[in-house]
Design a protein around this motif. Sequence first.
Motif, PDB file in Angstrom:
ATOM      1  N   ASN A 165       3.340  -9.466   7.707  1.00  0.00           N
ATOM      2  CA  ASN A 165       2.751  -8.687   8.866  1.00  0.00           C
ATOM      3  C   ASN A 165       1.344  -9.158   8.930  1.00  0.00           C
ATOM      4  O   ASN A 165       0.612  -8.310   7.801  1.00  0.00           O
ATOM      5  CB  ASN A 165       3.171  -7.454   8.948  1.00  0.00           C
ATOM      6  CG  ASN A 165       2.433  -6.640   9.844  1.00  0.00           C
ATOM      7  OD1 ASN A 165       1.423  -6.863  10.595  1.00  0.00           O
ATOM      8  ND2 ASN A 165       3.234  -5.750  10.708  1.00  0.00           N
TER       9      ASN A 165
ATOM     10  N   TYR B 239       0.920  -1.283  -0.039  1.00  0.00           N
ATOM     11  CA  TYR B 239      -0.180  -0.250   0.110  1.00  0.00           C
ATOM     12  C   TYR B 239       0.879   1.379  -0.038  1.00  0.00           C
ATOM     13  O   TYR B 239       1.729   1.342   0.884  1.00  0.00           O
ATOM     14  CB  TYR B 239      -0.874  -0.116   1.214  1.00  0.00           C
ATOM     15  CG  TYR B 239      -1.756   1.216   1.264  1.00  0.00           C
ATOM     16  CD1 TYR B 239      -3.044   1.559   0.772  1.00  0.00           C
ATOM     17  CD2 TYR B 239      -1.475   2.255   2.214  1.00  0.00           C
ATOM     18  CE1 TYR B 239      -3.724   2.575   0.989  1.00  0.00           C
ATOM     19  CE2 TYR B 239      -2.204   3.307   2.567  1.00  0.00           C
ATOM     20  CZ  TYR B 239      -3.207   3.532   1.633  1.00  0.00           C
ATOM     21  OH  TYR B 239      -3.884   4.746   1.888  1.00  0.00           O
TER      22      TYR B 239
ATOM     23  N   GLU C 195       3.758   0.845   2.568  1.00  0.00           N
ATOM     24  CA  GLU C 195       3.706  -0.536   3.451  1.00  0.00           C
ATOM     25  C   GLU C 195       3.754  -1.622   2.524  1.00  0.00           C
ATOM     26  O   GLU C 195       3.016  -1.839   1.812  1.00  0.00           O
ATOM     27  CB  GLU C 195       2.286  -0.269   4.152  1.00  0.00           C
ATOM     28  CG  GLU C 195       2.062   0.759   5.262  1.00  0.00           C
ATOM     29  CD  GLU C 195       0.843   0.869   5.825  1.00  0.00           C
ATOM     30  OE1 GLU C 195       0.469   1.688   6.794  1.00  0.00           O
ATOM     31  OE2 GLU C 195      -0.193   0.182   5.414  1.00  0.00           O
ATOM     32  N   GLU C 196       4.602  -2.365   3.120  1.00  0.00           N
ATOM     33  CA  GLU C 196       4.744  -3.898   2.474  1.00  0.00           C
ATOM     34  C   GLU C 196       4.418  -4.960   3.374  1.00  0.00           C
ATOM     35  O   GLU C 196       5.435  -5.332   4.047  1.00  0.00           O
ATOM     36  CB  GLU C 196       6.121  -3.917   1.695  1.00  0.00           C
ATOM     37  CG  GLU C 196       6.390  -5.085   0.720  1.00  0.00           C
ATOM     38  CD  GLU C 196       7.632  -5.122   0.127  1.00  0.00           C
ATOM     39  OE1 GLU C 196       7.817  -5.363  -1.027  1.00  0.00           O
ATOM     40  OE2 GLU C 196       8.756  -4.659   0.749  1.00  0.00           O
ATOM     41  N   SER C 197       3.089  -5.333   3.395  1.00  0.00           N
ATOM     42  CA  SER C 197       2.934  -6.423   4.348  1.00  0.00           C
ATOM     43  C   SER C 197       3.423  -7.627   4.026  1.00  0.00           C
ATOM     44  O   SER C 197       3.273  -8.573   4.953  1.00  0.00           O
ATOM     45  CB  SER C 197       1.406  -6.206   4.569  1.00  0.00           C
ATOM     46  OG  SER C 197       0.801  -6.661   3.177  1.00  0.00           O
TER      47      SER C 197
ATOM     48  N   VAL D  91       3.451   7.655   2.837  1.00  0.00           N
ATOM     49  CA  VAL D  91       3.218   5.951   3.456  1.00  0.00           C
ATOM     50  C   VAL D  91       3.669   4.827   2.384  1.00  0.00           C
ATOM     51  O   VAL D  91       3.276   5.000   1.280  1.00  0.00           O
ATOM     52  CB  VAL D  91       1.585   5.839   3.524  1.00  0.00           C
ATOM     53  CG1 VAL D  91       1.488   4.473   3.856  1.00  0.00           C
ATOM     54  CG2 VAL D  91       1.196   6.925   4.940  1.00  0.00           C
TER      55      VAL D  91
ATOM     56  N   GLN E 104      -1.331  -6.193   9.365  1.00  0.00           N
ATOM     57  CA  GLN E 104      -1.139  -4.964   8.235  1.00  0.00           C
ATOM     58  C   GLN E 104      -1.632  -5.647   7.110  1.00  0.00           C
ATOM     59  O   GLN E 104      -2.412  -5.012   6.227  1.00  0.00           O
ATOM     60  CB  GLN E 104       0.334  -4.719   7.981  1.00  0.00           C
ATOM     61  CG  GLN E 104       0.625  -3.555   7.081  1.00  0.00           C
ATOM     62  CD  GLN E 104       2.152  -3.047   7.051  1.00  0.00           C
ATOM     63  OE1 GLN E 104       2.836  -3.957   6.431  1.00  0.00           O
ATOM     64  NE2 GLN E 104       2.377  -2.168   7.670  1.00  0.00           N
ATOM     65  N   GLN E 105      -1.374  -6.716   6.804  1.00  0.00           N
ATOM     66  CA  GLN E 105      -1.891  -7.408   5.474  1.00  0.00           C
ATOM     67  C   GLN E 105      -3.619  -7.550   5.614  1.00  0.00           C
ATOM     68  O   GLN E 105      -4.173  -7.383   4.638  1.00  0.00           O
ATOM     69  CB  GLN E 105      -1.375  -8.921   5.197  1.00  0.00           C
ATOM     70  CG  GLN E 105      -1.487  -9.445   3.696  1.00  0.00           C
ATOM     71  CD  GLN E 105      -2.929 -10.055   3.892  1.00  0.00           C
ATOM     72  OE1 GLN E 105      -3.337 -10.576   4.524  1.00  0.00           O
ATOM     73  NE2 GLN E 105      -3.381  -9.928   2.448  1.00  0.00           N
TER      74      GLN E 105
ATOM     75  N   HIS F 175      -4.686  -4.274   4.974  1.00  0.00           N
ATOM     76  CA  HIS F 175      -4.647  -4.023   3.453  1.00  0.00           C
ATOM     77  C   HIS F 175      -5.789  -4.598   2.598  1.00  0.00           C
ATOM     78  O   HIS F 175      -6.226  -3.921   1.809  1.00  0.00           O
ATOM     79  CB  HIS F 175      -3.362  -4.606   2.845  1.00  0.00           C
ATOM     80  CG  HIS F 175      -2.185  -3.797   3.416  1.00  0.00           C
ATOM     81  ND1 HIS F 175      -0.944  -4.025   2.961  1.00  0.00           N
ATOM     82  CD2 HIS F 175      -2.075  -2.556   3.839  1.00  0.00           C
ATOM     83  CE1 HIS F 175       0.235  -3.200   3.438  1.00  0.00           C
ATOM     84  NE2 HIS F 175      -0.773  -2.386   4.130  1.00  0.00           N
TER      85      HIS F 175
END
Length: 215
Positions: free
Chosen positions: A119, A96, A105-107, A103, A122-123, A126
């Motif tokens: 994560n 994301y 974010e790589e979940s 921002v 976090q995933q 997403h």
Amino acid sequence: MKKLNKQATEVFAQLITGLKDGYCKIENAFFMPLTIEKIGQAAITGLGNTDLYSLCHYYIQNGDLMQDPEMCFMVIDNRTETQTDLSLIKIIPYMYVLASIGVFEESVTLENNEVKNFNLKQQADHAKFANRWLINIKQQGFLDIDHLKCQFNFQINTDRRSWDEVPVRSKWFENRIQAVKLAYRVAKRYTAEVRLTEGTHPFTTSGSYFSHTDL
């Protein structure tokens, strides 16, 4: 890992069904453009053959492309010509980006065809966001637009400069034939040579050349 729900999967499947040559852009007069791009493939342990896609709204600020947002997805598509049920496609968000506030974010981290790190919270976030976003994309009318347009890039060289020095002008067409016709017209009008490329990387993509002397 969380996958998209049924409604969001249906929207995503329609978007990639219209994909041409790995990239398409949908123009909508009332909203930011939406791009869909196939960014890679992987044979991920535990998931099988997986296509990687980017889905992005964007705007230009000071010459920079600003994702608002961009998400990346792993797509495991086991549908066939005779088996088209959406239960056979699994779509997993893993990245994301929202450029306006920095921002990224790589979940899920992919490395050498394997999921190296993830994560779960976090995933899951997403996936929750993507479910809402794809429904919004449908409600905003992106699926109602008749044609997904592809980006074509034109460089007009009137004085035999190196192509790296020639500015790029981009337009979006339903097919390559329309772009080629425009390239010929431009070459004739400006007594020039025109370089035509397709996609988002005009300086590194192989191009076609059209000269006024060919007409």
